[in-house]
Design a protein around this motif. Structure first.
Motif, PDB file in Angstrom:
ATOM      1  N   ASN A  56     -17.288 -27.164 -13.315  1.00 47.02           N
ATOM      2  CA  ASN A  56     -17.873 -26.718 -12.230  1.00 47.02           C
ATOM      3  C   ASN A  56     -19.384 -26.262 -12.374  1.00 47.02           C
ATOM      4  N   THR A  57     -20.001 -25.933 -11.328  1.00 49.18           N
ATOM      5  CA  THR A  57     -21.289 -25.516 -11.549  1.00 49.18           C
ATOM      6  C   THR A  57     -21.596 -23.939 -11.495  1.00 49.18           C
ATOM      7  N   ASP A  60     -20.401 -22.481  -8.217  1.00 43.62           N
ATOM      8  CA  ASP A  60     -19.105 -22.593  -7.976  1.00 43.62           C
ATOM      9  C   ASP A  60     -18.704 -21.362  -8.880  1.00 43.62           C
ATOM     10  N   ARG A  63     -19.110 -18.404  -6.613  1.00 43.16           N
ATOM     11  CA  ARG A  63     -18.236 -18.312  -5.501  1.00 43.16           C
ATOM     12  C   ARG A  63     -16.833 -17.848  -5.666  1.00 43.16           C
ATOM     13  N   TRP A  64     -16.288 -18.669  -6.890  1.00 40.02           N
ATOM     14  CA  TRP A  64     -15.035 -17.967  -7.340  1.00 40.02           C
ATOM     15  C   TRP A  64     -14.925 -16.579  -7.480  1.00 40.02           C
ATOM     16  N   TRP A 284      -9.042 -25.248  -6.763  1.00 37.34           N
ATOM     17  CA  TRP A 284     -10.328 -26.000  -6.279  1.00 37.34           C
ATOM     18  C   TRP A 284     -11.284 -25.653  -7.709  1.00 37.34           C
ATOM     19  N   PHE A 285     -11.173 -24.633  -8.255  1.00 35.84           N
ATOM     20  CA  PHE A 285     -11.858 -24.056  -9.450  1.00 35.84           C
ATOM     21  C   PHE A 285     -11.537 -24.823 -10.550  1.00 35.84           C
TER      22      PHE A 285
END
Length: 356
Positions: A56-57, A60, A63-64, A284-285
């Motif tokens: 992930n970036t 990301d 966001r998490w 999702w992560f």
């Protein structure tokens, strides 16, 4: 973690540990750990998962971390098992595994003592003052470890490569360290002149008469800090012994079961698989890097493991799920397939498994 906490040194250290290293916006121009030929999983600077998902970036990650939904863990979650005092040696075809905690497992068979991803430190972190902290003591006191012959380091995330523990083992036992490409540079910098076998996917090395260690693919990534993402390789290992084959996976995303099928096709079934089944929410992560319990059960079937020692849960809080949720989800996954629960054993610190 609120915004003010995040930008403290402690907050950044916690993210380095839990996410395996922050993603730098621009990688260094060269690989700081490994200089080797291009291959189907190395592009000359970075390692990658063929046909897989990249990590992930940084966006990301942010966001998490600011999304909420994290279930709190207790500060202390003692194991129901007392600290183990393993036998000095297990001879012949008998196979015994003892859980120290998280992914640190003592494997004893054929007169060998093999230790995986040893972490005896209080935190899985680049610093001593922050980052994921143990909620239970190691299931084997360091002084009670038998002489360690081989240490397998699967990759360089802080919950798997703990330099302080490796230095203690080097000073006490001078074991053989076996690790994938690039991780040797990290270990040598701290330990000086250890005995290291450095292996690539598909390679094998003999570690004792009749015992061969195979390095195999898994779907993961690596980083120790800023700018070194995917500069050292990650791997699973197959230990071929007189008593049968052992499949040890330190960390992996399920990756459509590709690597499990390949392991079975190459090696046949396994007497034992050590499989991770925790640290998986939010999906999702985490999907590309950590399989969940349902996927771990599917992996057990795909690789034809007769028994599983489940690990990577209940010691360090790395992700969002509650401390007991992996166990509940594991039982549900086994029950849904009408599989006996004792076939996939969720190991707790100090637990000893004499593998049938």
């Amino acid at each position: 973690m609120n915004r003010r906490t995040f930008f403290t040194r402690a907050g950044i250290a916690a993210l380095l540990a839990t996410a395996g290293g922050l993603a730098a916006s621009k990688a260094h121009a060269r690989n700081r750990y490994y200089d080797g030929p291009v291959s189907d999983h190395f592009d000359g600077r970075h390692f990658f998962n063929p046909g897989g998902e990249p990590p992930n970036t940084f966006a990301d990650l942010m966001r998490w971390r600011f999304s909420g939904g994290r279930v709190e863990w207790p500060q202390h979650w003692p194991s129901p098992f007392p600290p183990a005092r393993p036998d000095q040696r297990i001879e012949g075809r008998r196979l015994v595994v003892t859980m120290a905690g998280h992914a640190s497992i003592l494997i004893q068979t054929a007169g060998l003592n093999i230790l995986t991803d040893p972490v005896w430190s209080e935190r899985a972190s680049p610093v001593a003052f922050a980052g994921p902290k143990r909620v239970n003591a190691p299931g084997i006191a360091f002084a009670d470890l038998p002489p360690v012959d081989v240490v397998i380091v699967t990759h360089n995330h802080y919950d798997h490569l703990d330099l302080a523990t490796l230095a203690r083992l080097q000073a006490r036992d001078r074991p053989m360290f076996v690790t994938p490409l690039g991780n040797d540079a990290i270990i040598r910098k701290e330990l000086g002149d250890p005995r290291i076998e450095v292996v690539d996917w598909g390679a094998q090395t003999g570690i004792a008469p009749g015992v061969v260690l195979h390095c195999e693919p898994c779907h993961h990534w690596s980083a120790r800090g800023l700018g070194d993402r995917r500069m050292a390789l990650w791997a699973a290992f197959v230990i071929e012994t007189p008593g049968g084959r052992i499949y040890h996976v330190g960390d992996t995303g399920f990756h459509r079961g590709i690597n499990y099928r390949a392991a079975r096709e190459k090696h046949g079934g396994f007497r034992l698989a050590n499989l991770p089944f925790g640290a998986y929410e939010p999906r999702w992560f985490m999907r590309a890097q950590h399989q969940n319990p349902e996927e771990a059960v599917e992996g057990m079937l795909l690789c034809a493991a007769a028994h599983v020692a489940g690990h990577h849960w209940g010691t360090f809080r790395l992700t969002d799920e509650g401390i007991g949720e992996p166990l509940e989800a594991l039982h549900a996954a086994l029950d849904a397939r009408n599989l006996p629960r004792d076939r996939f054993r969720p190991m707790r610190p100090g637990e000893i498994f004499d593998v049938p």
